[in-house]
Enzyme design. Structure first.
Site, short mmCIF file in Angstrom:
data_model
loop_
_atom_site.label_atom_id
_atom_site.label_comp_id
_atom_site.label_asym_id
_atom_site.label_seq_id
_atom_site.Cartn_x
_atom_site.Cartn_y
_atom_site.Cartn_z
N SER A 379 26.04 -70.55 -17.25
CA SER A 379 26.03 -71.00 -18.75
C SER A 379 24.99 -70.42 -19.01
O SER A 379 23.64 -70.67 -18.51
CB SER A 379 26.09 -72.38 -19.09
OG SER A 379 25.69 -72.65 -20.54
N ARG A 380 25.18 -69.36 -19.94
CA ARG A 380 23.68 -68.55 -20.54
C ARG A 380 23.07 -69.34 -21.51
O ARG A 380 22.10 -69.00 -21.92
CB ARG A 380 24.29 -67.16 -21.30
CG ARG A 380 24.65 -66.52 -20.03
CD ARG A 380 25.36 -65.04 -20.33
NE ARG A 380 25.91 -64.32 -19.41
CZ ARG A 380 27.09 -64.04 -19.50
NH1 ARG A 380 28.01 -64.55 -20.48
NH2 ARG A 380 27.69 -63.40 -18.37
N VAL A 381 23.65 -70.79 -21.88
CA VAL A 381 22.59 -71.66 -23.04
C VAL A 381 21.88 -72.28 -22.03
O VAL A 381 20.62 -72.73 -22.32
CB VAL A 381 23.66 -72.31 -23.90
CG1 VAL A 381 22.84 -73.27 -24.62
CG2 VAL A 381 24.53 -71.28 -24.82
#
Length: 521
Positions: A379-381
């Site tokens: 997850s790039r968040v």
């Protein structure tokens, strides 16, 4: 919160000279395979709706007012004619039939009454419960909100699945891809996420939209039944197209779902949309484009297939406070062949989204559900979309599992293992067992937190792998029954204070004393 570009286009269309019969009325030249070629509509706009005049002599208003009016969508503008995809039964159209411009871009009628209903991509109810009261029309296609209109993604959407909420957190306004082979549990993760929203307070609960693109009607009916049984249909909308529907309707379905989601987002609410799946959407667009005689590119997909999905997924956003602070979270699903994430459509969608949940067939066949590949999933968040409590307990897990997978592969070639390696493998097996979850058995985040805290804090030390799930169940019950203050504090504050931390450590010690059978040598 209307889009100024859409408004300008609509004004230009409204300002057209509607008195010129030659430019407003055309005739069908050829029709077949869901595409009609019409001559005479020289001023037609791209993505404009045309209506087919099945009863000659009626006015445009009378034709549109008819409940069974047949529409087409202009998708090709050529020198002598326009090509229109038919949004309905092509057999009703005959050569020489009159087609009229409506002067409107394709919109979908939306209102709060659409919640709990099943609709087609044109907004018509298909669940047999009658017409839907609407208060606004939303454009199916629109330009996504710009950078200055957005806010950072910082509020979690809990899936109820420990492995995802701990290691691959999803935030409100994010686009997280669910990818894997056929029958690896992709739709299950999406539906479980919808079901888990029932644990959210009503005021912060997101409106959920499930878009079925070319799915079997039996599958959509089953999903609707599951949502209804769990009481989740009261905050869910289903946009349905079946495999037998025209490719044009399958192409429009995700955009219709996005338009419905934006309606709630612009009202300052949170919405969650699931596209099941974009592989079928790409196939429908390819079919439609080939029928429109557009030049094929790689794997016969049209050259703008990347743009198609990017303009769809970019509509997911977290709006800033000035625009109401609403959000639209997208969970697109992509089906791979033999786990090939490097194929054309998977790589396109991976590059557009903010991370992916990769489900592996081998893990699924071993009985690990969800069959999450920890190495590829990301997850790039990241932890920005986690509560403080979850952030505190989840840091150790990914490392433990990654090391376990590596050691497990090494273990196949070696018989003699040192004590430290044996302990790591045993610990990895327990974490793997802990993260297993059955279908539709989601867990509220505060139960996830105490479960993972226990695993990190020695709750599973000295226990057998096969007892892990039972220990987890008993430990959560023990806390709810005898130490309710711990669970209530985590649920209300979404954090683990120093006081609660001490109480949890004491609870683990007391539990081991109260349940000695789990830890007998």
């Amino acid at each position: 919160m209307s889009n100024p570009i859409i408004e300008r286009i609509q004004k230009e269309i409204e300002s057209l000279d509607t008195s010129s019969k030659d430019e407003q009325i055309g005739r069908v030249v050829t029709v077949g395979d869901g595409v009609a070629e019409i001559e005479g509509l020289v001023s037609a706009q791209m993505s404009e709706m045309v209506v087919f005049d099945e009863s000659e002599g009626k006015t445009l208003e009378e034709t549109i007012a008819h409940k069974d009016a047949l529409y087409g969508l202009v998708l090709n503008l050529e020198e002598e004619l326009v090509k229109v995809v038919v949004l309905g039964d092509t057999a009703r159209i005959k050569e020489g039939m009159t087609a009229r411009r409506t002067g409107k871009l394709l919109n979908i009628p939306v209102g709060d009454a659409i919640i709990g209903r099943v609709v087609n991509p044109l907004g018509d109810a298909i669940d047999g419960k009658g017409a839907i009261a609407t208060d606004r029309e939303m454009p199916i296609e629109r330009i996504a909100y710009g950078v200055m209109d957005r806010d950072s993604v910082n509020t979690p959407i809990h899936t109820g699945i420990k492995a995802i909420d701990a290691m691959i957190p999803i935030g409100r306004g994010q686009r997280e891809l669910i990818i894997g082979d056929r029958a690896t549990g992709k739709t299950t993760i999406a539906i479980d996420t919808i079901l888990n929203q029932r644990f959210e307070p009503k005021e912060t609960r997101p409106i959920c939209i499930y878009v079925a693109v070319g799915q079997k009607e039996s599958k959509t009916a089953r999903i609707m039944g599951e949502l209804q049984e769990a009481g989740a249909l009261e905050y869910t909308i289903i946009v349905s197209t079946s495999a037998s529907d025209p490719s044009a309707l399958q192409y429009l379905a995700p955009f219709a779902g996005a338009a419905i989601g934006e309606y709630f987002m612009e009202k300052g609410k949170d919405a969650l949309i699931i596209y099941d799946d974009l592989s079928k959407h790409a196939v429908a667009y390819r079919q439609m484009s080939l029928l429109l005689r557009r030049p094929p590119g790689r794997e016969a997909y049209p050259g703008d297939i990347f743009y198609l999905h990017s303009r769809l997924l970019e509509r997911a956003a977290k709006l800033n406070e000035k625009l109401g602070g609403g959000s639209l979270t997208a969970l697109p699903i992509i089906e791979t062949q033999e786990g090939d994430v490097s194929a054309y459509i998977p790589t396109n969608v991976i590059s557009i989204t903010d991370g992916q949940i990769f489900l592996e067939t081998d893990l699924f066949n071993k009985g690990i559900r969800p069959a999450l590949n920890v190495g590829i999933s990301v997850s790039r968040v990241g932890s920005s979309a986690q509560t403080k409590a979850m952030k505190k307990v989840s840091g150790k897990i990914r490392l433990e599992l990654a090391q376990f997978r590596e050691l497990e592969a090494f273990m196949q070639f070696s018989q003699d293992l040192d004590e430290d390696t044996k302990k790591r493998i045993e610990s990895g097996r327990k974490y793997t067992e802990l993260l297993k979850q059955k279908q539709h058995q989601t867990m509220p985040f505060y139960h996830q937190v105490v479960s993972l805290y226990g695993a990190n804090g020695g709750l599973l030390d000295g226990a057998k792998v096969e007892d892990v799930k039972k220990i987890e169940e008993e430990f959560i019950g023990f806390l709810e029954r005898d130490r309710a203050a711990i669970v209530e504090s985590i649920r209300d504050t979404r954090a683990i204070s120093d006081e609660v931390d001490g109480m949890l450590k004491a609870a683990i010690t007391d539990f081991k004393v109260a349940f000695p059978a789990f830890y007998a040598a």
